[in-house]
Design a protein around this motif. Structure first.
Motif, PDB file in Angstrom:
ATOM      1  N   ILE A 180       0.812  -1.209   0.000  1.00 41.31           N
ATOM      2  CA  ILE A 180       0.000   0.000   0.000  1.00 41.31           C
ATOM      3  C   ILE A 180       0.848   1.263   0.000  1.00 41.31           C
ATOM      4  O   ILE A 180       0.552   2.226  -0.728  1.00 41.31           O
ATOM      5  CB  ILE A 180      -0.957  -0.005   1.214  1.00 41.31           C
ATOM      6  CG1 ILE A 180      -1.998  -1.117   1.050  1.00 41.31           C
ATOM      7  CG2 ILE A 180      -1.641   1.342   1.391  1.00 41.31           C
ATOM      8  CD1 ILE A 180      -2.911  -1.296   2.249  1.00 41.31           C
ATOM      9  N   ALA A 181       1.911   1.291   0.793  1.00 44.47           N
ATOM     10  CA  ALA A 181       2.676   2.525   0.990  1.00 44.47           C
ATOM     11  C   ALA A 181       3.144   3.174  -0.313  1.00 44.47           C
ATOM     12  O   ALA A 181       3.050   4.402  -0.459  1.00 44.47           O
ATOM     13  CB  ALA A 181       3.860   2.258   1.917  1.00 44.47           C
ATOM     14  N   PRO A 182       3.664   2.425  -1.300  1.00 44.68           N
ATOM     15  CA  PRO A 182       4.138   3.075  -2.531  1.00 44.68           C
ATOM     16  C   PRO A 182       3.043   3.754  -3.346  1.00 44.68           C
ATOM     17  O   PRO A 182       3.353   4.521  -4.269  1.00 44.68           O
ATOM     18  CB  PRO A 182       4.752   1.906  -3.319  1.00 44.68           C
ATOM     19  CG  PRO A 182       5.107   0.890  -2.293  1.00 44.68           C
ATOM     20  CD  PRO A 182       4.020   0.995  -1.277  1.00 44.68           C
ATOM     21  N   LEU A 183       1.778   3.492  -3.039  1.00 45.04           N
ATOM     22  CA  LEU A 183       0.682   4.116  -3.784  1.00 45.04           C
ATOM     23  C   LEU A 183       0.488   5.586  -3.421  1.00 45.04           C
ATOM     24  O   LEU A 183      -0.193   6.317  -4.142  1.00 45.04           O
ATOM     25  CB  LEU A 183      -0.627   3.373  -3.523  1.00 45.04           C
ATOM     26  CG  LEU A 183      -0.738   1.934  -4.048  1.00 45.04           C
ATOM     27  CD1 LEU A 183      -2.032   1.302  -3.564  1.00 45.04           C
ATOM     28  CD2 LEU A 183      -0.669   1.910  -5.570  1.00 45.04           C
ATOM     29  N   ARG A 184       1.083   6.034  -2.322  1.00 46.63           N
ATOM     30  CA  ARG A 184       0.828   7.397  -1.851  1.00 46.63           C
ATOM     31  C   ARG A 184       1.156   8.439  -2.916  1.00 46.63           C
ATOM     32  O   ARG A 184       0.353   9.342  -3.182  1.00 46.63           O
ATOM     33  CB  ARG A 184       1.631   7.665  -0.577  1.00 46.63           C
ATOM     34  CG  ARG A 184       1.473   9.095  -0.070  1.00 46.63           C
ATOM     35  CD  ARG A 184       2.290   9.377   1.168  1.00 46.63           C
ATOM     36  NE  ARG A 184       2.148  10.753   1.588  1.00 46.63           N
ATOM     37  CZ  ARG A 184       2.755  11.282   2.647  1.00 46.63           C
ATOM     38  NH1 ARG A 184       3.530  10.526   3.413  1.00 46.63           N
ATOM     39  NH2 ARG A 184       2.570  12.545   2.962  1.00 46.63           N
ATOM     40  N   LYS A 185       2.311   8.334  -3.540  1.00 46.03           N
ATOM     41  CA  LYS A 185       2.709   9.338  -4.536  1.00 46.03           C
ATOM     42  C   LYS A 185       1.759   9.339  -5.724  1.00 46.03           C
ATOM     43  O   LYS A 185       1.461  10.387  -6.295  1.00 46.03           O
ATOM     44  CB  LYS A 185       4.142   9.084  -4.986  1.00 46.03           C
ATOM     45  CG  LYS A 185       5.191   9.384  -3.923  1.00 46.03           C
ATOM     46  CD  LYS A 185       6.604   9.189  -4.456  1.00 46.03           C
ATOM     47  CE  LYS A 185       7.637   9.519  -3.394  1.00 46.03           C
ATOM     48  NZ  LYS A 185       9.030   9.309  -3.898  1.00 46.03           N
ATOM     49  N   ARG A 186       1.265   8.145  -6.098  1.00 48.55           N
ATOM     50  CA  ARG A 186       0.346   8.073  -7.237  1.00 48.55           C
ATOM     51  C   ARG A 186      -0.965   8.778  -6.921  1.00 48.55           C
ATOM     52  O   ARG A 186      -1.495   9.540  -7.737  1.00 48.55           O
ATOM     53  CB  ARG A 186       0.078   6.614  -7.599  1.00 48.55           C
ATOM     54  CG  ARG A 186       1.297   5.843  -8.089  1.00 48.55           C
ATOM     55  CD  ARG A 186       0.859   4.454  -8.533  1.00 48.55           C
ATOM     56  NE  ARG A 186       1.960   3.517  -8.634  1.00 48.55           N
ATOM     57  CZ  ARG A 186       1.807   2.232  -8.886  1.00 48.55           C
ATOM     58  NH1 ARG A 186       0.588   1.730  -9.048  1.00 48.55           N
ATOM     59  NH2 ARG A 186       2.855   1.427  -8.963  1.00 48.55           N
ATOM     60  N   PHE A 187      -1.511   8.510  -5.738  1.00 51.37           N
ATOM     61  CA  PHE A 187      -2.771   9.157  -5.374  1.00 51.37           C
ATOM     62  C   PHE A 187      -2.585  10.665  -5.223  1.00 51.37           C
ATOM     63  O   PHE A 187      -3.452  11.444  -5.649  1.00 51.37           O
ATOM     64  CB  PHE A 187      -3.326   8.550  -4.081  1.00 51.37           C
ATOM     65  CG  PHE A 187      -4.103   7.282  -4.296  1.00 51.37           C
ATOM     66  CD1 PHE A 187      -5.408   7.326  -4.753  1.00 51.37           C
ATOM     67  CD2 PHE A 187      -3.531   6.045  -4.054  1.00 51.37           C
ATOM     68  CE1 PHE A 187      -6.138   6.161  -4.961  1.00 51.37           C
ATOM     69  CE2 PHE A 187      -4.252   4.867  -4.255  1.00 51.37           C
ATOM     70  CZ  PHE A 187      -5.552   4.925  -4.719  1.00 51.37           C
ATOM     71  N   ALA A 188      -1.495  11.092  -4.627  1.00 49.81           N
ATOM     72  CA  ALA A 188      -1.240  12.524  -4.478  1.00 49.81           C
ATOM     73  C   ALA A 188      -1.128  13.199  -5.843  1.00 49.81           C
ATOM     74  O   ALA A 188      -1.623  14.323  -6.042  1.00 49.81           O
ATOM     75  CB  ALA A 188       0.039  12.744  -3.667  1.00 49.81           C
ATOM     76  N   ALA A 189      -0.508  12.519  -6.808  1.00 51.53           N
ATOM     77  CA  ALA A 189      -0.389  13.077  -8.154  1.00 51.53           C
ATOM     78  C   ALA A 189      -1.754  13.196  -8.829  1.00 51.53           C
ATOM     79  O   ALA A 189      -2.023  14.171  -9.552  1.00 51.53           O
ATOM     80  CB  ALA A 189       0.542  12.210  -9.000  1.00 51.53           C
ATOM     81  N   GLU A 190      -2.637  12.219  -8.597  1.00 52.87           N
ATOM     82  CA  GLU A 190      -3.976  12.274  -9.199  1.00 52.87           C
ATOM     83  C   GLU A 190      -4.803  13.400  -8.587  1.00 52.87           C
ATOM     84  O   GLU A 190      -5.601  14.036  -9.281  1.00 52.87           O
ATOM     85  CB  GLU A 190      -4.695  10.934  -9.040  1.00 52.87           C
ATOM     86  CG  GLU A 190      -4.040   9.781  -9.778  1.00 52.87           C
ATOM     87  CD  GLU A 190      -3.801  10.095 -11.242  1.00 52.87           C
ATOM     88  OE1 GLU A 190      -4.768  10.451 -11.949  1.00 52.87           O
ATOM     89  OE2 GLU A 190      -2.634   9.998 -11.683  1.00 52.87           O
ATOM     90  N   VAL A 191      -4.631  13.657  -7.298  1.00 52.18           N
ATOM     91  CA  VAL A 191      -5.319  14.780  -6.664  1.00 52.18           C
ATOM     92  C   VAL A 191      -4.899  16.089  -7.326  1.00 52.18           C
ATOM     93  O   VAL A 191      -5.737  16.946  -7.640  1.00 52.18           O
ATOM     94  CB  VAL A 191      -5.027  14.818  -5.153  1.00 52.18           C
ATOM     95  CG1 VAL A 191      -5.453  16.155  -4.546  1.00 52.18           C
ATOM     96  CG2 VAL A 191      -5.743  13.670  -4.446  1.00 52.18           C
TER      97      VAL A 191
END
Length: 412
Positions: A76-87
């Motif tokens: 789960i942890a590596p997904l943070r940057k992806r979600f932040a970029a989509e925001v």
């Protein structure tokens, strides 16, 4: 969670879905812009927009957008940057309409009767059917933003362990995840107003939600017999056009999808930032792994809990979150708390944090530590607004939350 030729085994794959409100940049009133946004990006008001490793999706209303990882993730942890970029990408696309994303489990002053605009494009028949059956211009339907956590399993043996663990943990999840203290401009008395409204959203057809806590069934045959079959039967009476299927209509707090080999947890309020959302999802996952592996008690003992006993705890927790005193000694035993007669829900989570600290990523440690020290997001919001804020004060605080979402930082 997408199906594949070889099923993902227990905790081998994770899917995260984050829901956000689209609001006016200045007033923060809800704006039904998702169909227009998707048309500008994809050329048509489709229900899904592919973004490579991430997807955008519509929801029931035109002011809510969902972001999810397109393929199951090992961690789960590596997904943070992806979600932040989509925001950031969504906010950039919304800027031309003077709109932004707003986090949190529920809009603090939305009037769903007056402001709801249902999705009227691809798959609109599904939403029209829900509206006909339940009347979706309510907070439980039209003002409800959550984080969905999907966890994999393969076969009945793994499902047994996962479902037993999920049922056991569901009652105390809002203690760390509640983020919706206001509805229609007023503090409701519930720190998780979203879940309180959700509990009453489908009372006309109780088979769809049950008691929210899933029934104590632990294999596919039993699940279809006890949960999906009653849903299918009631749909046959109310949905002659067969718009809804039994799996889509199951709205319990955790839902098994045997076609995908996953259980989806739905009782997590959306937080102020992707970092916080993913930290809570990771912490929940680590606790469920410990339970499924029999760290404190066997899966056999976990399976013995009826939904009525678990629901009683849940109803307390959605009101008072971490302050809730859990006085069920047998429940505390499930988490290795051997000598406690009672304990606050916050203290239970602190105990789990210490027990499982080494298994969490650095990001999760930071965000969960903040929640355990300062309280769930709902309590932090109330600390800033006071118990009876006017609209200007609410707007000021929620504008700060919008900034936290954009910058992926905690709200303190």
């Amino acid at each position: 969670m997408h199906a594949r030729q070889r099923p993902y085994h227990l905790f081998e794959a994770h899917g995260i879905e984050l829901e956000f409100m689209v609001v006016d940049r200045d007033s923060l009133d809800v704006r039904p812009l998702v169909a227009r946004l998707f048309t500008e990006v994809a050329g048509a008001p489709v229900s899904d927009v592919s973004r490579g490793t991430m997807d955008w999706s519509n929801e029931l209303t035109d002011h809510v957008v969902e972001v999810r990882n397109a393929k199951p993730a090992k961690r789960i942890a590596p997904l943070r940057k992806r979600f932040a970029a989509e925001v950031k990408a969504l906010n950039k696309a919304l800027a031309r309409h003077d709109a932004i994303l707003l986090p949190g489990g529920a809009h603090p002053w939305m009037d769903p009767v007056r402001e709801t605009v249902l999705w009227a494009h691809e798959h609109k028949e599904i939403y029209a059917t829900f509206d006909r059956l339940f009347g979706c211009r309510t907070h439980g339907w039209a003002n409800s933003q959550s984080t969905h956590l999907n966890l994999s399993f393969a076969g009945d043996g793994e499902f047994t362990r996962l479902h037993a663990a999920v049922r056991l943990l569901l009652p105390i999840i809002p203690a760390i995840a509640a983020s919706s203290p206001f509805l229609e401009g007023h503090a409701t008395g519930f720190l998780d107003s979203r879940m309180e409204a959700y509990l009453h959203a489908q009372e006309q057809i109780p088979e769809m939600m049950g008691s929210l806590i899933p029934e104590s069934v632990f294999d596919q045959e039993g699940y279809y017999r006890e949960i999906y079959s009653p849903i299918a039967q009631v749909l046959a009476r109310h949905d002659a056009a067969v718009t809804l299927d039994h799996e889509f209509a199951n709205t319990r707090g955790a839902v098994a999808r045997f076609d995908r080999g996953s259980v989806e947890i739905r009782v997590i309020d959306a937080q102020e930032s992707p970092g916080a959302d993913l930290a809570i999802a990771e912490f929940i996952t680590v606790v469920l792994q410990a339970l499924a592996n029999g760290r404190w008690v066997s899966s056999y003992l976990q399976r013995a809990w009826p939904e009525s006993d678990l629901l009683a705890i849940f109803l307390q927790v959605i009101k008072d979150a971490g302050r809730t005193v859990v006085a069920n000694r047998d429940y505390l035993l499930m988490f290795g708390l051997m000598k406690q007669e009672q304990m606050s829900a916050a203290k239970i989570w602190q105990h789990l944090f210490v027990e499982l600290y080494e298994e969490l990523s650095e990001d999760a440690r930071t965000h969960v530590g903040l929640i355990l020290e300062h309280g769930c997001l709902a309590s932090r919001i109330l600390r800033h607004t006071g118990p009876k804020p006017d609209r200007d004060r609410l707007r000021t605080v929620y504008r700060q939350l919008a900034g936290c979402l954009l910058d992926d930082r905690p709200f303190l």
